[in-house]
Design an enzyme around this catalytic site. Structure first.
Site, PDB file in Angstrom:
ATOM      1  N   LYS A   1       0.840  -1.317  -0.116  1.00  0.00           N
ATOM      2  CA  LYS A   1      -0.200   0.057   0.071  1.00  0.00           C
ATOM      3  C   LYS A   1       1.080   1.260  -0.211  1.00  0.00           C
ATOM      4  CE  LYS A   1      -1.775   2.862   1.914  1.00  0.00           C
ATOM      5  NZ  LYS A   1      -1.813   4.384   1.700  1.00  0.00           N
TER       6      LYS A   1
ATOM      7  N   GLU B   1       9.410   1.502  10.483  1.00  0.00           N
ATOM      8  CA  GLU B   1      10.755   2.269  10.322  1.00  0.00           C
ATOM      9  C   GLU B   1      10.005   3.800  10.385  1.00  0.00           C
ATOM     10  OE1 GLU B   1      13.328   1.440   7.119  1.00  0.00           O
ATOM     11  OE2 GLU B   1      13.147  -0.472   7.420  1.00  0.00           O
TER      12      GLU B   1
ATOM     13  N   CYS C   1      13.582  11.098   6.343  1.00  0.00           N
ATOM     14  CA  CYS C   1      13.479  10.526   8.009  1.00  0.00           C
ATOM     15  C   CYS C   1      14.853  10.861   8.632  1.00  0.00           C
ATOM     16  CB  CYS C   1      13.072   9.082   7.892  1.00  0.00           C
ATOM     17  SG  CYS C   1      14.206   8.089   6.975  1.00  0.00           S
TER      18      CYS C   1
ATOM     19  N   GLU D   1       9.519  16.450  14.857  1.00  0.00           N
ATOM     20  CA  GLU D   1       9.796  16.350  13.340  1.00  0.00           C
ATOM     21  C   GLU D   1       9.194  17.224  12.272  1.00  0.00           C
ATOM     22  OE1 GLU D   1       8.792  12.574  11.047  1.00  0.00           O
ATOM     23  OE2 GLU D   1      10.569  12.491  10.490  1.00  0.00           O
TER      24      GLU D   1
HETATM   25  P1  NAD Z   1       1.930   8.512   7.384  1.00  0.00           P
HETATM   26  O1  NAD Z   1       2.382   7.655   8.687  1.00  0.00           O
HETATM   27  O2  NAD Z   1       1.221   9.590   7.306  1.00  0.00           O
HETATM   28  O3  NAD Z   1       1.636   7.636   6.448  1.00  0.00           O
HETATM   29  C1  NAD Z   1       2.505   6.322   5.913  1.00  0.00           C
HETATM   30  C2  NAD Z   1       1.763   5.494   5.071  1.00  0.00           C
HETATM   31  O4  NAD Z   1       0.504   4.830   6.200  1.00  0.00           O
HETATM   32  C3  NAD Z   1       0.732   5.846   4.072  1.00  0.00           C
HETATM   33  O5  NAD Z   1       0.664   4.849   3.056  1.00  0.00           O
HETATM   34  C4  NAD Z   1      -0.749   6.010   4.698  1.00  0.00           C
HETATM   35  O6  NAD Z   1      -1.677   5.987   3.760  1.00  0.00           O
HETATM   36  C5  NAD Z   1      -0.535   4.902   5.618  1.00  0.00           C
HETATM   37  N1  NAD Z   1      -1.577   5.141   6.711  1.00  0.00           N
HETATM   38  C6  NAD Z   1      -2.221   6.506   7.264  1.00  0.00           C
HETATM   39  N2  NAD Z   1      -2.950   6.061   8.171  1.00  0.00           N
HETATM   40  C7  NAD Z   1      -2.865   4.611   8.440  1.00  0.00           C
HETATM   41  C8  NAD Z   1      -3.506   3.840   9.419  1.00  0.00           C
HETATM   42  N3  NAD Z   1      -4.584   4.149  10.370  1.00  0.00           N
HETATM   43  N4  NAD Z   1      -3.310   2.481   8.961  1.00  0.00           N
HETATM   44  C9  NAD Z   1      -2.720   2.089   8.223  1.00  0.00           C
HETATM   45  N5  NAD Z   1      -1.998   2.921   7.316  1.00  0.00           N
HETATM   46  C10 NAD Z   1      -2.124   4.109   7.281  1.00  0.00           C
HETATM   47  O7  NAD Z   1       3.653   9.261   7.016  1.00  0.00           O
HETATM   48  P2  NAD Z   1       3.855  10.181   5.700  1.00  0.00           P
HETATM   49  O8  NAD Z   1       3.431  11.298   5.963  1.00  0.00           O
HETATM   50  O9  NAD Z   1       3.316   9.262   4.364  1.00  0.00           O
HETATM   51  O10 NAD Z   1       5.422   9.901   5.675  1.00  0.00           O
HETATM   52  C11 NAD Z   1       6.164  10.680   6.612  1.00  0.00           C
HETATM   53  C12 NAD Z   1       6.809  10.183   7.760  1.00  0.00           C
HETATM   54  O11 NAD Z   1       7.404   8.782   7.145  1.00  0.00           O
HETATM   55  C13 NAD Z   1       7.929  10.925   8.262  1.00  0.00           C
HETATM   56  O12 NAD Z   1       7.651  10.631   9.809  1.00  0.00           O
HETATM   57  C14 NAD Z   1       9.069  10.341   8.158  1.00  0.00           C
HETATM   58  O13 NAD Z   1       9.998  10.409   9.166  1.00  0.00           O
HETATM   59  C15 NAD Z   1       8.503   8.912   7.900  1.00  0.00           C
HETATM   60  N6  NAD Z   1       9.514   7.758   7.424  1.00  0.00           N
HETATM   61  C16 NAD Z   1      10.483   7.105   8.010  1.00  0.00           C
HETATM   62  C17 NAD Z   1      11.553   6.441   7.108  1.00  0.00           C
HETATM   63  C18 NAD Z   1      12.450   5.426   7.810  1.00  0.00           C
HETATM   64  O14 NAD Z   1      12.909   4.484   7.089  1.00  0.00           O
HETATM   65  N7  NAD Z   1      12.342   5.677   9.081  1.00  0.00           N
HETATM   66  C19 NAD Z   1      11.714   6.574   5.919  1.00  0.00           C
HETATM   67  C20 NAD Z   1      10.741   7.364   5.230  1.00  0.00           C
HETATM   68  C21 NAD Z   1       9.726   8.191   5.843  1.00  0.00           C
END
Ligand code: NAD
Length: 497
Positions: free
Chosen positions: A174, A248, A282, A382
């Site tokens: 997803k 992650e 991230c 963040e």
């Molecule tokens: P997000 O948590 O809003 O969304 C991530 C994914 O989760 C999306 O596909 C979203 O549709 C899905 N999602 C949202 N709500 C959900 C739920 N209730 N149940 C299941 N899935 C759900 O994050 P974002 O804004 O897309 O990405 C940014 C974040 O990702 C930042 O905090 C960043 O630090 C983190 N990130 C971490 C890494 C790592 O390797 N540590 C790498 C890249 C990004």
């Protein structure tokens, strides 16, 4: 680039389709709609999981060499289509083409690394009990649900999928609702590479579709990359059925510069390490901890370099960074900076100097925040934008305490010529990746995971096998004189078996 029309919906069992509501993708460079797709509904999620379960059995009937060959072919196709894949991400999330294209080529190394691992998912022989042969095998979990963010769509997809399928699993992915296009194309290329249809399905949609994946009874492993808040929800959902999770999550990584550092290298690594991809990384070094003796000179040089970072049309390769992903992200960044300013921080914004900026695009100029309290929002939370908060320190111990004084623990950088200090810092910093006199070193061979609220587990390096396999202990009695378990006093001595 092939026409976008083909990407009309999810990619399930090798076909595009799905019956959920429409999703409109917006180009962050100008805020204009660029494409519409149908999202997945609950039946589509079930169909993808069923197809994945069937394909997983077919995949496991192949030899490790055959699975490796398919991963290599996938890598070849990624290289062949690197420009097209990069442009899909530029269009949907505003990544700068000058980074996206080389990265699309670099990520081909990931399936190749895991291709080399297909015959090295090793077990153990354990001399546990005399007269018995005991061994431990590693088995795939089955169907893995992979939920991804938008900030590095290609890299995240290839990394999480490669380890899962190399270890014999199938996947239901997803991607973020902001970046489904490159995921759909990568799944198509996987079928073209000879992987079974259904081995990799892609579900289009937002958090509701992610929730269906996270809660699906047939999915026994979840690999999630995204925010801490969503990660926590997913961990709870997975705990209900004891599904394995690899999480992650976010970060607020320290970039610590001591007075004896190679300042030129440090200022270079600091500038790139926080403004690259408009700060939507991230592990960005978003907190600059600089020794107070060099603060003025270091910040002056940093501001000079920052003013040369060109922010503009991501397709123009003279620009270093494009817009941030969405109007929502733009509002979050600007809102946080306004609050920091209201709390007394000094905000220094780079003058706009890139080319091809449209007023309706979500462009954020690189920004340095000075005079902020270490406990303030801008120093703790963040931001996920091109924003660097500067915090001076006096002693090594101060630096350590400030660096560790956040809820996250994803990464840290240290710049010093003192080897003892470097090793002390590396030992005591609470973070999953430490970079000494360098920035953001990444390789498919290196683990990349978080401590504390930055998550648990990793999808890279050999250790990632643990996140997508389960151990089975087998004990076989071979010595006739080895005792058999049972009660001696209930043996019927008059009866020969
Ligand atoms: P997000 O948590 O809003 O969304 C991530 C994914 O989760 C999306 O596909 C979203 O549709 C899905 N999602 C949202 N709500 C959900 C739920 N209730 N149940 C299941 N899935 C759900 O994050 P974002 O804004 O897309 O990405 C940014 C974040 O990702 C930042 O905090 C960043 O630090 C983190 N990130 C971490 C890494 C790592 O390797 N540590 C790498 C890249 C990004």
């Amino acid at each position: 680039m092939d026409s976008l029309e083909r990407f009309a919906a999810s990619y399930i069992d090798g076909e595009f389709g799905g019956g959920g509501p429409a999703l409109t993708l917006v180009n962050p460079s100008d805020g204009a709609p660029v494409h519409e797709l149908r999202t997945a509904d609950a039946d589509d999620v079930d169909a993808a999981v069923r197809a994945a379960a069937t394909s997983q059995l077919a995949w496991m009937r192949r030899t490790p060499a055959e699975r490796a060959a398919a991963l290599h072919r996938w890598a070849d196709l990624i290289l062949e289509h690197a420009d097209e894949l990069a442009r899909l991400d530029v269009l949907s999330v505003g990544r700068a083409l000058r980074d996206a294209r080389p990265e699309a080529r670099m990520i081909a190394a990931v399936p190749r690394y895991w291709a080399g691992m297909t015959d090295k998912i090793l077990g153990q022989q354990i001399p546990a009990v005399n007269g018995h042969l005991s061994f431990v095998t590693r088995e795939p979990l089955g169907v893995i649900g992979i939920i991804l963010p938008w900030n590095g769509p290609l890299g995240a997809f290839v990394e999480k999928v490669s380890v899962a399928i190399a270890c014999g699993n199938s996947v239901v992915v997803k991607p973020s609702e902001y970046s489904p296009l490159s995921a759909l194309r990568l799944a198509e290329l996987a079928v073209q590479s000879g992987m079974p249809r259904g081995l990799i399905s892609v579900l289009v949609g937002g958090g509701d579709v992610g929730g269906l994946v996270a809660n699906h009874a047939e999915i026994m492993g979840i690999t999630f990359t995204g925010s801490v808040a969503t990660g926590r929800r997913i961990a709870h959902a997975a705990a209900d059925r004891f599904a394995r999770t690899t999480l992650e999550l976010g970060g607020k990584s320290a970039n610590v510069v001591f007075a004896d550092a190679d300042l030129d290298a440090a200022v270079r690594g600091t500038t790139w390490g926080v403004f690259y991809n408009a700060g939507q990384v991230c592990c960005s070094g978003t907190r600059l901890l600089v020794h107070e003796d060099i603060q003025d000179v270091f910040v002056a040089e940093l501001l000079a370099r920052m003013s040369r970072v060109r922010v503009g049309d991501p397709l123009d390769e003279s620009n270093h960074i494009g817009p941030v992903v969405s109007a929502r992200q733009f509002a979050q960044i600007t809102g946080l900076l306004e609050r920091a300013e209201g709390d007394g921080a000094t905000i220094v914004r780079s003058a706009s100097n890139g080319s091809g900026r449209t007023p309706s695009g979500y462009y954020c100029d690189p920004t340095v925040v000075l005079d902020a309290d270490t406990s303030s929002e801008v120093a703790q939370r963040e931001i996920f934008g091109p924003v660097l908060t500067v915090i001076p320190f006096r002693t090594e111990q101060d630096a350590l305490e400030i660096a560790n004084g956040v809820e996250y623990g994803l990464a840290a950088k240290v710049w010093t010529r003192d080897l003892g200090r470097m090793l002390r810092m590396a030992h005591q910093l609470e973070a999953g990746s430490i970079w000494g006199n360098t920035a953001q070193v990444a390789s498919p061979a290196l683990p990349f995971g978080g401590f504390k609220a930055s998550g648990s587990g990793t999808s890279s390096g050999q250790i990632a096998v643990d996140g997508v396999t389960r151990a089975k202990a087998v004990s076989l009695r071979y010595a006739e004189d080895a005792p058999t378990p049972g009660w001696d006093d209930i043996i019927d001595t008059n009866h020969d078996l």
